[in-house]
Design an enzyme around this catalytic site. Sequence first.
Site, short mmCIF file in Angstrom:
data_model
loop_
_atom_site.label_atom_id
_atom_site.label_comp_id
_atom_site.label_asym_id
_atom_site.label_seq_id
_atom_site.Cartn_x
_atom_site.Cartn_y
_atom_site.Cartn_z
N TYR A 190 0.87 -1.19 0.00
CA TYR A 190 0.00 0.00 0.00
C TYR A 190 0.90 1.23 0.00
O TYR A 190 1.91 1.27 0.71
CB TYR A 190 -0.89 0.03 1.24
CG TYR A 190 -1.66 1.33 1.39
CD1 TYR A 190 -2.93 1.48 0.84
CD2 TYR A 190 -1.11 2.42 2.07
CE1 TYR A 190 -3.63 2.68 0.95
CE2 TYR A 190 -1.80 3.62 2.18
CZ TYR A 190 -3.06 3.75 1.62
OH TYR A 190 -3.75 4.93 1.71
N GLU B 49 -3.54 7.52 -4.09
CA GLU B 49 -3.59 6.30 -3.27
C GLU B 49 -3.44 5.09 -4.19
O GLU B 49 -4.19 4.95 -5.16
CB GLU B 49 -4.90 6.22 -2.50
CG GLU B 49 -4.97 5.04 -1.55
CD GLU B 49 -6.24 5.03 -0.74
OE1 GLU B 49 -6.17 4.78 0.47
OE2 GLU B 49 -7.32 5.29 -1.31
#
Length: 396
Positions: free
Chosen positions: A118, A206
């Site tokens: 991530y 993101e």
Amino acid sequence: MNLHEYQGKQLLMRHDVPVAKGILVENFKEAIPAAEKIEEATGIPVWAVKAQVHAGGRGKGGGVKIARSLEEVASHAASILNMRLVTPQTSSRGKLVRKVLVEQGIYYPGESEPAEFYMSMLLDRETSRNMIVYSPRGGINIEEVAEETPDQIYTEEIDPLAGIRAFQCRRIAFNLGLSGQAFKNMVEFVPRLVEAYLENDATLIEINPLFKTSDNKILVVDTKMTIDDNALFRHPDIVEMRDVLEEDPMEVEAGEHDLNYVKLEGNVGCMVNGAGLAMATMDIIKLSGGEPANFLDVGGSASAKRVEEAFRIILKDPNVKAILINIFGGIVRCDRVASGIVDAYTNIGQIDLPIIVRLQGTNAEEAKQIIDRSGLKVQSAILLKEAAELVNRAIG
């Protein structure tokens, strides 16, 4: 301004950020030719078919499917296109899927184990500096990782003058557990991501997952990108990417009249000038036993015409059972707001909803006279407490 996944990837590629190869499809008949082109470029006979909507959690709602044959690519594209996709980030009605991204498979045999990470970049409001948030545990809800294993969440603050430094890039690669060629590729990846964020005036990038392939490439597999609305004048090419069909129609209409409007799920419409007063007004509505149906800021220089348009937008919401108008006349004059209210009644026709008006500040007395002389069925309040009590009575 929110971008679709495929649009965010287009911007990343301009800065040499490696992304998974994909082709946008708006008709399921285009899916197989797209898949064939991707297989020709990658040599991988596996694909992902991904709904393109402004919402996360698409996989949980059936908006992301893996295909292991060309027939499955076409079948998945046909089933996803025109479906109403419901995810944790949409309403119960979901979002209509108008296009899908056919993308290369990322799992294939190689010399090392693949891995999902991530990574995001955003502004840290406490320090007023941009930061990178990353974790070796990608592909799942980062909120759960932060709650259950906070030691697996890392951050790097970026100096506004020096930028991202080499030792920070190496530390990111180390904390992600990389070595060898994958380590080098990640060290090269991070500065490119920072450049894409800054050059496009993004407020958020993101990436989940950020993928290490079995041959040690680093690929952006899924991304969410948001651009600062106040910087769009510098990016006419990005403005052209705006998809108004993904936005609430009332919010789009409000923007055309320079109104700051956000639709909510409640039953009391509110019209306010100033974001702080709007937040306080929504609190008052909650304390009165109601739920705010919207955030609507008419701005500091609201004209009677703008107030009328604000009225029209609020009235389009079938959930609204009462309207609270709370104006403090600092820059905006209360008599202008009052004239807008009267004009709205006159031009729209009969309004059956209870309307509570609190006007304080510049020309408040003149405003009260305008409303009193109009003969409208409007209830006046001076204190916020009074306004709350009137709202409570109005919604029963």
